[in-house]
Design an enzyme around this catalytic site. Structure first.
Site, PDB file in Angstrom:
ATOM      1  N   HIS A  98       0.735  -2.765 -12.008  1.00  0.00           N
ATOM      2  CA  HIS A  98      -0.328  -2.341 -12.913  1.00  0.00           C
ATOM      3  C   HIS A  98       0.291  -2.159 -14.289  1.00  0.00           C
ATOM      4  CE1 HIS A  98      -3.441  -1.134  -9.928  1.00  0.00           C
ATOM      5  NE2 HIS A  98      -2.413  -0.911  -9.149  1.00  0.00           N
ATOM      6  N   SER A 138      -4.347  -4.284  -8.343  1.00  0.00           N
ATOM      7  CA  SER A 138      -2.954  -4.725  -8.228  1.00  0.00           C
ATOM      8  C   SER A 138      -2.837  -6.239  -8.316  1.00  0.00           C
ATOM      9  CB  SER A 138      -2.375  -4.317  -6.863  1.00  0.00           C
ATOM     10  OG  SER A 138      -2.452  -2.944  -6.683  1.00  0.00           O
ATOM     11  N   TYR A 172      -3.381   9.385  -6.056  1.00  0.00           N
ATOM     12  CA  TYR A 172      -2.072   9.693  -5.458  1.00  0.00           C
ATOM     13  C   TYR A 172      -0.976   9.881  -6.498  1.00  0.00           C
ATOM     14  CZ  TYR A 172      -1.328   4.629  -5.984  1.00  0.00           C
ATOM     15  OH  TYR A 172      -1.230   3.363  -6.490  1.00  0.00           O
ATOM     16  N   GLU A 173      -1.259   9.489  -7.739  1.00  0.00           N
ATOM     17  CA  GLU A 173      -0.259   9.723  -8.786  1.00  0.00           C
ATOM     18  C   GLU A 173      -0.223  11.190  -9.203  1.00  0.00           C
ATOM     19  OE1 GLU A 173      -0.075   6.350 -11.841  1.00  0.00           O
ATOM     20  OE2 GLU A 173      -1.915   5.910 -10.756  1.00  0.00           O
ATOM     21  N   ASN A 230      -3.544  -7.597   3.233  1.00  0.00           N
ATOM     22  CA  ASN A 230      -2.741  -7.427   4.466  1.00  0.00           C
ATOM     23  C   ASN A 230      -3.664  -6.986   5.594  1.00  0.00           C
ATOM     24  OD1 ASN A 230      -2.636  -4.895   2.584  1.00  0.00           O
ATOM     25  ND2 ASN A 230      -2.345  -4.076   4.645  1.00  0.00           N
ATOM     26  N   HIS A 273       4.403  -2.536   0.012  1.00  0.00           N
ATOM     27  CA  HIS A 273       3.713  -2.798  -1.254  1.00  0.00           C
ATOM     28  C   HIS A 273       4.038  -4.194  -1.783  1.00  0.00           C
ATOM     29  CE1 HIS A 273       1.610  -1.832  -4.913  1.00  0.00           C
ATOM     30  NE2 HIS A 273       2.681  -1.910  -5.666  1.00  0.00           N
ATOM     31  N   HIS A 323      -4.509   6.424 -10.419  1.00  0.00           N
ATOM     32  CA  HIS A 323      -4.851   6.668  -9.011  1.00  0.00           C
ATOM     33  C   HIS A 323      -4.720   8.151  -8.687  1.00  0.00           C
ATOM     34  CE1 HIS A 323      -3.507   2.436  -9.110  1.00  0.00           C
ATOM     35  NE2 HIS A 323      -4.362   2.241  -8.120  1.00  0.00           N
ATOM     36  N   MET A 328      -6.896   2.622  -1.959  1.00  0.00           N
ATOM     37  CA  MET A 328      -6.627   3.928  -2.578  1.00  0.00           C
ATOM     38  C   MET A 328      -7.251   4.064  -3.964  1.00  0.00           C
ATOM     39  SD  MET A 328      -2.633   4.183  -1.456  1.00  0.00           S
ATOM     40  CE  MET A 328      -2.090   3.659   0.185  1.00  0.00           C
ATOM     41  N   SER A 329      -8.324   3.337  -4.208  1.00  0.00           N
ATOM     42  CA  SER A 329      -8.916   3.389  -5.552  1.00  0.00           C
ATOM     43  C   SER A 329     -10.418   3.152  -5.464  1.00  0.00           C
ATOM     44  CB  SER A 329      -8.270   2.314  -6.437  1.00  0.00           C
ATOM     45  OG  SER A 329      -8.632   1.014  -5.998  1.00  0.00           O
ATOM     46  N   ALA A 369      -6.871  -4.169  -4.399  1.00  0.00           N
ATOM     47  CA  ALA A 369      -6.192  -4.719  -3.227  1.00  0.00           C
ATOM     48  C   ALA A 369      -6.505  -3.765  -2.082  1.00  0.00           C
ATOM     49  CB  ALA A 369      -4.698  -4.781  -3.482  1.00  0.00           C
TER      50      ALA A 369
HETATM   51  N1  HPA Z   1      -4.030   0.533   3.003  1.00  0.00           N
HETATM   52  C1  HPA Z   1      -4.352   1.212   1.878  1.00  0.00           C
HETATM   53  N2  HPA Z   1      -4.352   0.668   0.670  1.00  0.00           N
HETATM   54  C2  HPA Z   1      -4.007  -0.620   0.577  1.00  0.00           C
HETATM   55  C3  HPA Z   1      -3.669  -1.393   1.704  1.00  0.00           C
HETATM   56  C4  HPA Z   1      -3.677  -0.781   2.978  1.00  0.00           C
HETATM   57  O1  HPA Z   1      -3.376  -1.396   4.029  1.00  0.00           O
HETATM   58  N3  HPA Z   1      -3.395  -2.643   1.253  1.00  0.00           N
HETATM   59  C5  HPA Z   1      -3.576  -2.626  -0.092  1.00  0.00           C
HETATM   60  N4  HPA Z   1      -3.953  -1.403  -0.503  1.00  0.00           N
END
Ligand code: HPA
Length: 275
Positions: A64, A33, A88-89, A238, A250, A86, A214-215, A116
């Site tokens: 993306h 990302s 989740y898609e 974060n 996001h 991903h 998530m990747s 990320a």
């Molecule tokens: N959790 C899951 N995926 C993420 C996060 C998170 O806090 N930050 C960026 N991708």
């Protein structure tokens, strides 16, 4: 229309890419990302939209885009993927890792995976970069499930050293020369798309995770299945859920990734120059 095998789909995609570029990249980078800009920095570049490559899944998440760029960085021929599929898609993990399979068939021997991630380790400040030393796969699935195709790799591939020690050392040394240091830690793959709860983050911490995203893990598993050396770098965008008394979003993830991208891209270029 006769159905073609997964292997044939991968080789068909590779053939189309070879038809667009005569370069033979041995290094590839999958951009997380906010990092898509790196693909624009390649010289003598050929850019191929995913939609033009047969069987290649579209990347649909904000932040993306969807193109494969083959070009030069630091005198090396590389393939850069701006945008990834991903879990989740709604894609199964074989589809998520289709691009990695194609890269392997094209002759890539070193794969740099970026993403990320949320900082589970509360010491990690947003904006820091973490070398992935190991992972915990909590996606509840594995991209190698299903009949094994020996042309890709063996049925039960070893995962003792997914992330190459040599490449991790090069990453550290490159950052050091550029005047900063990298965090190191374990990346937990969470399937999402909802972010974790604070209780899940405490669970991940107990499980040994330093970052969550998530990747990356499906691609790393498939790369190792094909004998490709892997380097993984997370941009900690974060604090993970519950570390601070505020919700995650996001936009914050993208904003931190954007703020760090200059340093991240410089690091990638430096690493590639030393491979
Ligand atoms: N959790 C899951 N995926 C993420 C996060 C998170 O806090 N930050 C960026 N991708």
């Amino acid at each position: 229309m006769s159905a073609i095998s997964y292997y044939e789909q991968v080789t068909a995609a590779a053939d189309v890419i070879r038809g667009q570029s005569s370069a033979k990249p041995e290094i590839a980078v999958i951009l997380g990302s906010g990092l898509g800009d790196f693909a624009s920095s390649l010289s003598e570049a050929v850019s191929i939209p995913y939609a033009r490559i047969p069987h290649w899944p579209a990347a649909s998440v904000a932040g993306h885009d969807g193109r494969l760029v083959i070009g030069n960085v630091a005198g090396r021929s590389i393939a850069a993927l701006a945008g990834r599929a991903h879990y989740y898609e709604g894609y199964d993990l074989r589809t998520v890792t289709f691009a990695t399979r194609v890269l392997g068939v094209l002759g890539v021997r070193t794969l740099i995976l970026t993403n990320a991630a949320g900082g589970v380790n509360a010491r990690f400040k947003p904006g820091s970069l973490m070398v992935i030393d190991d992972h915990v796969n909590l996606m509840g699935s594995n991209p190698l499930i299903g009949p094994n195709d020996d042309r890709f790799g063996s049925r039960f591939p070893d995962m003792t050293a997914v992330y190459s020690q040599r490449l991790r050392g090069i990453a550290d040394e490159t950052a050091r020369r550029q005047g900063f240091s990298l965090e190191h830690g374990v990346y937990a793959a969470w399937h999402g798309p909802s972010y974790e709860t604070p209780a899940e983050i405490r669970f991940l911490r107990t499980a040994g995770a330093d970052a969550v995203g998530m990747s990356t893990v499906p691609e790393a598993i498939v790369a190792r299945h094909m004998g490709i050396d892997v380097l993984g770098i997370s941009c900690i965008t974060n604090f993970a859920a519950g570390v601070l008394p505020q919700p995650l979003n996001h936009e914050e993830v993208l904003e931190t990734a954007r703020n760090v991208r200059g340093r991240f891209i410089g690091l990638l270029e430096g690493i590639i120059g030393r491979l």
